[in-house]
Motif scaffolding. Structure first.
Motif, short mmCIF file in Angstrom:
data_model
loop_
_atom_site.label_atom_id
_atom_site.label_comp_id
_atom_site.label_asym_id
_atom_site.label_seq_id
_atom_site.Cartn_x
_atom_site.Cartn_y
_atom_site.Cartn_z
N THR A 128 0.84 -1.19 0.00
CA THR A 128 0.00 0.00 0.00
C THR A 128 0.88 1.25 0.00
O THR A 128 2.01 1.22 0.51
CB THR A 128 -0.94 0.02 1.23
N ASP A 130 -0.33 3.95 1.43
CA ASP A 130 -0.82 4.65 2.61
C ASP A 130 0.15 4.42 3.78
O ASP A 130 0.22 3.31 4.33
CB ASP A 130 -2.22 4.14 2.97
N LYS A 183 -6.62 0.62 -2.60
CA LYS A 183 -5.74 0.93 -1.49
C LYS A 183 -4.63 -0.09 -1.34
O LYS A 183 -3.50 0.24 -0.96
CB LYS A 183 -6.54 1.02 -0.18
#
Length: 301
Positions: A128, A130, A183
Protein backbone atom coordinates in the motif's frame (compact mmCIF):
# COMPACT_ATOMS: atom_id res chain seq x y z
CA UNK A 1 84.67 -33.86 -52.87
CA UNK A 2 82.52 -37.00 -53.29
CA UNK A 3 82.78 -37.67 -49.58
CA UNK A 4 81.63 -34.14 -48.80
CA UNK A 5 78.61 -34.46 -51.13
CA UNK A 6 77.70 -37.77 -49.53
CA UNK A 7 77.94 -36.22 -46.07
CA UNK A 8 75.80 -33.24 -47.15
CA UNK A 9 73.19 -35.60 -48.60
CA UNK A 10 73.10 -37.54 -45.33
CA UNK A 11 72.70 -34.32 -43.34
CA UNK A 12 69.89 -33.11 -45.61
CA UNK A 13 68.16 -36.49 -45.43
CA UNK A 14 68.46 -36.54 -41.65
CA UNK A 15 67.10 -32.99 -41.42
CA UNK A 16 64.13 -33.89 -43.60
CA UNK A 17 63.41 -36.95 -41.46
CA UNK A 18 63.63 -34.91 -38.26
CA UNK A 19 61.33 -32.23 -39.70
CA UNK A 20 58.84 -34.88 -40.80
CA UNK A 21 58.85 -36.55 -37.40
CA UNK A 22 58.46 -33.18 -35.62
CA UNK A 23 55.57 -32.24 -37.88
CA UNK A 24 53.92 -35.60 -37.28
CA UNK A 25 54.29 -35.22 -33.51
CA UNK A 26 52.86 -31.66 -33.61
CA UNK A 27 49.95 -32.82 -35.72
CA UNK A 28 49.21 -35.64 -33.29
CA UNK A 29 49.38 -33.27 -30.32
CA UNK A 30 47.08 -30.83 -32.11
CA UNK A 31 44.61 -33.57 -32.96
CA UNK A 32 44.66 -34.78 -29.37
CA UNK A 33 44.03 -31.21 -28.16
CA UNK A 34 41.10 -30.83 -30.55
CA UNK A 35 39.79 -34.21 -29.46
CA UNK A 36 40.11 -33.18 -25.81
CA UNK A 37 38.17 -29.96 -26.45
CA UNK A 38 35.49 -31.88 -28.28
CA UNK A 39 35.22 -34.34 -25.41
CA UNK A 40 34.68 -31.64 -22.81
CA UNK A 41 31.21 -31.92 -21.26
CA UNK A 42 28.44 -29.63 -22.47
CA UNK A 43 25.25 -29.06 -20.48
CA UNK A 44 22.01 -27.67 -21.90
CA UNK A 45 19.70 -25.84 -19.48
CA UNK A 46 16.17 -24.53 -19.99
CA UNK A 47 15.02 -21.59 -17.86
CA UNK A 48 11.24 -21.33 -17.58
CA UNK A 49 9.92 -18.11 -16.00
CA UNK A 50 6.65 -19.46 -14.62
CA UNK A 51 6.28 -16.43 -12.36
CA UNK A 52 7.62 -12.90 -12.23
CA UNK A 53 11.08 -12.57 -10.74
CA UNK A 54 12.44 -9.64 -8.80
CA UNK A 55 14.69 -7.79 -11.19
CA UNK A 56 17.07 -8.81 -13.94
CA UNK A 57 17.04 -12.20 -15.59
CA UNK A 58 17.14 -15.63 -13.98
CA UNK A 59 18.46 -17.03 -17.27
CA UNK A 60 21.37 -14.58 -17.17
CA UNK A 61 22.03 -15.55 -13.57
CA UNK A 62 22.24 -19.23 -14.56
CA UNK A 63 24.63 -18.26 -17.38
CA UNK A 64 26.88 -16.38 -14.95
CA UNK A 65 26.93 -19.37 -12.61
CA UNK A 66 27.59 -21.53 -15.67
CA UNK A 67 30.70 -19.53 -16.57
CA UNK A 68 32.05 -19.98 -13.04
CA UNK A 69 31.22 -23.69 -13.22
CA UNK A 70 33.02 -24.00 -16.55
CA UNK A 71 36.14 -22.42 -15.07
CA UNK A 72 35.97 -24.88 -12.20
CA UNK A 73 34.88 -28.07 -13.98
CA UNK A 74 35.82 -27.44 -17.64
CA UNK A 75 32.17 -27.99 -18.59
CA UNK A 76 30.39 -25.60 -20.94
CA UNK A 77 26.86 -24.55 -19.94
CA UNK A 78 24.30 -23.35 -22.48
CA UNK A 79 21.19 -21.67 -21.05
CA UNK A 80 18.03 -21.08 -23.09
CA UNK A 81 15.02 -19.12 -21.80
CA UNK A 82 11.62 -20.33 -22.97
CA UNK A 83 7.99 -20.42 -21.86
CA UNK A 84 6.34 -23.37 -20.16
CA UNK A 85 4.23 -23.95 -23.27
CA UNK A 86 7.32 -24.02 -25.51
CA UNK A 87 9.04 -26.40 -23.08
CA UNK A 88 6.09 -28.81 -23.16
CA UNK A 89 6.02 -28.76 -26.97
CA UNK A 90 9.75 -29.42 -27.20
CA UNK A 91 9.55 -32.27 -24.72
CA UNK A 92 6.64 -33.82 -26.60
CA UNK A 93 8.71 -33.66 -29.81
CA UNK A 94 11.63 -35.46 -28.20
CA UNK A 95 13.88 -32.48 -27.43
CA UNK A 96 15.00 -32.82 -23.82
CA UNK A 97 17.73 -30.72 -22.13
CA UNK A 98 20.09 -31.89 -19.41
CA UNK A 99 18.65 -29.56 -16.77
CA UNK A 100 15.38 -27.64 -16.42
CA UNK A 101 14.84 -24.65 -14.13
CA UNK A 102 11.11 -23.99 -13.68
CA UNK A 103 8.52 -22.59 -11.33
CA UNK A 104 6.70 -24.72 -8.77
CA UNK A 105 3.32 -25.79 -10.07
CA UNK A 106 4.57 -26.16 -13.64
CA UNK A 107 2.85 -29.12 -15.28
CA UNK A 108 3.86 -31.37 -18.16
CA UNK A 109 7.49 -31.92 -17.18
CA UNK A 110 7.04 -34.12 -14.11
CA UNK A 111 7.72 -37.35 -16.04
CA UNK A 112 10.95 -35.98 -17.56
CA UNK A 113 12.77 -35.08 -14.35
CA UNK A 114 14.25 -37.42 -11.76
CA UNK A 115 14.78 -35.03 -8.84
CA UNK A 116 14.31 -31.42 -7.88
CA UNK A 117 15.91 -28.75 -5.72
CA UNK A 118 14.73 -25.25 -4.80
CA UNK A 119 17.35 -22.71 -5.85
CA UNK A 120 15.49 -19.46 -5.15
CA UNK A 121 12.04 -18.17 -4.30
CA UNK A 122 9.78 -15.16 -4.29
CA UNK A 123 6.79 -14.45 -2.08
CA UNK A 124 3.34 -12.90 -2.11
CA UNK A 125 2.73 -9.70 -0.18
CA UNK A 126 0.22 -6.92 0.37
CA UNK A 127 1.42 -3.46 -0.58
CA UNK A 128 0.00 0.00 0.00
CA UNK A 129 1.04 3.62 -0.53
CA UNK A 130 -0.82 4.65 2.61
CA UNK A 131 1.84 5.32 5.21
CA UNK A 132 -0.70 5.06 8.04
CA UNK A 133 -2.16 1.72 6.94
CA UNK A 134 -1.92 -1.22 9.34
CA UNK A 135 -3.47 -3.75 6.90
CA UNK A 136 -6.40 -4.47 9.24
CA UNK A 137 -8.90 -3.04 6.74
CA UNK A 138 -7.84 -5.16 3.72
CA UNK A 139 -10.90 -6.40 1.82
CA UNK A 140 -11.74 -7.77 -1.60
CA UNK A 141 -13.28 -4.39 -2.45
CA UNK A 142 -10.20 -2.26 -1.79
CA UNK A 143 -7.60 -4.73 -3.10
CA UNK A 144 -6.43 -5.59 -6.60
CA UNK A 145 -4.60 -8.83 -7.36
CA UNK A 146 -1.57 -9.13 -9.56
CA UNK A 147 -2.57 -12.24 -11.54
CA UNK A 148 1.07 -13.09 -12.34
CA UNK A 149 1.98 -15.51 -15.12
CA UNK A 150 1.59 -19.27 -14.55
CA UNK A 151 1.46 -19.06 -10.75
CA UNK A 152 -1.61 -19.45 -8.52
CA UNK A 153 -2.05 -15.86 -7.35
CA UNK A 154 -5.77 -16.46 -6.85
CA UNK A 155 -4.95 -19.24 -4.40
CA UNK A 156 -2.97 -16.71 -2.35
CA UNK A 157 -6.00 -14.40 -2.48
CA UNK A 158 -8.31 -17.19 -1.32
CA UNK A 159 -6.04 -18.02 1.62
CA UNK A 160 -5.97 -14.31 2.53
CA UNK A 161 -9.76 -14.05 2.53
CA UNK A 162 -9.75 -11.94 -0.65
CA UNK A 163 -11.94 -14.09 -2.85
CA UNK A 164 -13.76 -11.83 -5.30
CA UNK A 165 -11.03 -9.20 -5.50
CA UNK A 166 -10.37 -8.05 -9.04
CA UNK A 167 -7.53 -9.85 -10.80
CA UNK A 168 -5.46 -7.79 -13.23
CA UNK A 169 -2.33 -8.29 -15.31
CA UNK A 170 0.90 -7.42 -13.45
CA UNK A 171 1.31 -3.97 -15.00
CA UNK A 172 -2.37 -3.09 -14.77
CA UNK A 173 -2.56 -4.08 -11.10
CA UNK A 174 0.48 -1.94 -10.31
CA UNK A 175 -0.97 1.06 -12.16
CA UNK A 176 -4.25 0.78 -10.24
CA UNK A 177 -2.33 1.02 -6.97
CA UNK A 178 -0.26 3.96 -8.16
CA UNK A 179 -3.33 5.81 -9.49
CA UNK A 180 -5.21 5.32 -6.22
CA UNK A 181 -7.89 3.09 -7.76
CA UNK A 182 -7.32 0.67 -4.90
CA UNK A 183 -5.74 0.93 -1.49
CA UNK A 184 -3.99 -2.42 -1.49
CA UNK A 185 -2.24 -4.61 -4.01
CA UNK A 186 -1.77 -8.33 -3.53
CA UNK A 187 1.46 -8.77 -5.45
CA UNK A 188 4.92 -10.23 -5.10
CA UNK A 189 8.58 -9.31 -4.78
CA UNK A 190 8.39 -7.97 -8.34
CA UNK A 191 5.93 -5.28 -7.22
CA UNK A 192 8.27 -4.32 -4.39
CA UNK A 193 10.95 -3.56 -6.97
CA UNK A 194 8.46 -1.73 -9.18
CA UNK A 195 7.66 0.61 -6.29
CA UNK A 196 11.32 0.97 -5.33
CA UNK A 197 12.12 1.98 -8.90
CA UNK A 198 9.37 4.58 -8.77
CA UNK A 199 10.91 5.91 -5.53
CA UNK A 200 7.63 6.21 -3.65
CA UNK A 201 6.99 5.46 0.03
CA UNK A 202 5.11 2.23 0.60
CA UNK A 203 4.40 -0.42 3.22
CA UNK A 204 4.68 -4.20 2.84
CA UNK A 205 3.04 -7.07 4.64
CA UNK A 206 4.17 -10.60 3.69
CA UNK A 207 1.60 -13.27 2.93
CA UNK A 208 2.50 -16.41 4.86
CA UNK A 209 -0.69 -18.36 4.25
CA UNK A 210 0.46 -19.67 0.84
CA UNK A 211 3.39 -19.63 -1.54
CA UNK A 212 4.12 -21.22 -4.90
CA UNK A 213 6.76 -18.74 -6.09
CA UNK A 214 9.62 -21.23 -5.95
CA UNK A 215 12.19 -21.69 -8.71
CA UNK A 216 13.09 -25.36 -9.02
CA UNK A 217 16.02 -26.99 -10.80
CA UNK A 218 15.99 -30.59 -11.98
CA UNK A 219 18.32 -32.94 -13.82
CA UNK A 220 16.33 -34.72 -16.52
CA UNK A 221 15.99 -38.49 -16.46
CA UNK A 222 17.54 -38.86 -19.93
CA UNK A 223 20.56 -36.62 -19.23
CA UNK A 224 23.73 -38.20 -20.66
CA UNK A 225 25.99 -36.03 -18.49
CA UNK A 226 24.16 -36.69 -15.24
CA UNK A 227 27.30 -36.44 -13.11
CA UNK A 228 28.22 -33.00 -14.48
CA UNK A 229 24.58 -31.92 -14.36
CA UNK A 230 24.24 -32.76 -10.67
CA UNK A 231 27.51 -31.02 -9.93
CA UNK A 232 26.19 -27.91 -11.67
CA UNK A 233 23.01 -28.06 -9.57
CA UNK A 234 25.04 -28.47 -6.38
CA UNK A 235 27.25 -25.55 -7.43
CA UNK A 236 24.19 -23.39 -8.16
CA UNK A 237 22.82 -24.08 -4.68
CA UNK A 238 26.01 -22.68 -3.12
CA UNK A 239 25.47 -19.36 -4.92
CA UNK A 240 22.39 -18.26 -2.93
CA UNK A 241 24.26 -15.34 -1.37
CA UNK A 242 24.16 -13.60 -4.76
CA UNK A 243 20.42 -13.83 -5.31
CA UNK A 244 19.88 -10.20 -4.34
CA UNK A 245 21.35 -9.35 -7.76
CA UNK A 246 18.16 -10.69 -9.34
CA UNK A 247 15.82 -9.67 -6.54
CA UNK A 248 15.09 -13.19 -5.34
CA UNK A 249 15.17 -14.87 -1.94
CA UNK A 250 16.63 -17.97 -0.34
CA UNK A 251 15.52 -19.30 3.03
CA UNK A 252 18.27 -19.37 5.60
CA UNK A 253 20.18 -16.47 4.02
CA UNK A 254 19.99 -12.77 4.91
CA UNK A 255 20.20 -10.70 1.72
CA UNK A 256 18.31 -7.42 2.25
CA UNK A 257 18.09 -4.49 4.64
CA UNK A 258 15.23 -2.67 2.88
CA UNK A 259 11.54 -3.47 2.21
CA UNK A 260 12.52 -6.87 0.77
CA UNK A 261 13.73 -7.90 4.22
CA UNK A 262 10.11 -8.43 5.30
CA UNK A 263 9.84 -11.28 2.77
CA UNK A 264 12.92 -13.15 4.00
CA UNK A 265 13.04 -16.41 5.97
CA UNK A 266 9.31 -16.97 6.33
CA UNK A 267 7.33 -20.09 7.22
CA UNK A 268 4.32 -20.73 4.96
CA UNK A 269 1.15 -22.52 6.03
CA UNK A 270 0.56 -24.05 2.60
CA UNK A 271 2.82 -24.15 -0.43
CA UNK A 272 3.67 -25.80 -3.74
CA UNK A 273 7.35 -26.65 -4.11
CA UNK A 274 7.24 -29.26 -6.87
CA UNK A 275 6.13 -29.89 -10.46
CA UNK A 276 2.54 -31.04 -10.86
CA UNK A 277 0.43 -32.91 -13.38
CA UNK A 278 -2.09 -31.24 -15.66
CA UNK A 279 -4.91 -32.99 -13.81
CA UNK A 280 -3.73 -31.62 -10.45
CA UNK A 281 -3.51 -28.16 -11.96
CA UNK A 282 -7.14 -28.51 -13.04
CA UNK A 283 -8.16 -29.61 -9.52
CA UNK A 284 -6.37 -26.68 -7.91
CA UNK A 285 -8.01 -24.23 -10.32
CA UNK A 286 -11.42 -25.82 -9.67
CA UNK A 287 -11.07 -25.47 -5.90
CA UNK A 288 -10.05 -21.82 -6.35
CA UNK A 289 -13.04 -21.18 -8.61
CA UNK A 290 -15.38 -22.78 -6.06
CA UNK A 291 -13.70 -20.88 -3.25
CA UNK A 292 -13.26 -24.13 -1.34
CA UNK A 293 -10.21 -23.53 0.81
CA UNK A 294 -10.53 -26.91 2.55
CA UNK A 295 -10.22 -28.86 -0.71
CA UNK A 296 -7.31 -26.64 -1.69
CA UNK A 297 -5.55 -27.37 1.58
CA UNK A 298 -6.07 -31.10 1.06
CA UNK A 299 -4.61 -30.91 -2.46
CA UNK A 300 -1.51 -29.17 -1.17
CA UNK A 301 -0.75 -31.64 1.61
Amino acid sequence: MLKKLTLIRKIIFASVCIAFIASFICLCVKNESVKAVKENAVLSIWQIDSFEGGRGSRADYLKTVGKEFNNKENCYVNVVALSATAARLNLANGTVPDIISYGAGTYGIESYVKNFSLWCRGGYCLLTLDGNADFTDVTADNTVINGGKDNFASAAALFCGLRGAKVESPTSAYVKLINGDCKYLLGSQRDVFRLKTRAVAFAVKPVTEFNDLYQIVSVTASCKNADYAQRYVDFLLTKNSGLDKIGMLSDGVKLYDDEMATLENLVFDSKITYPISESMKAEIEKSILLGDINILKELLK
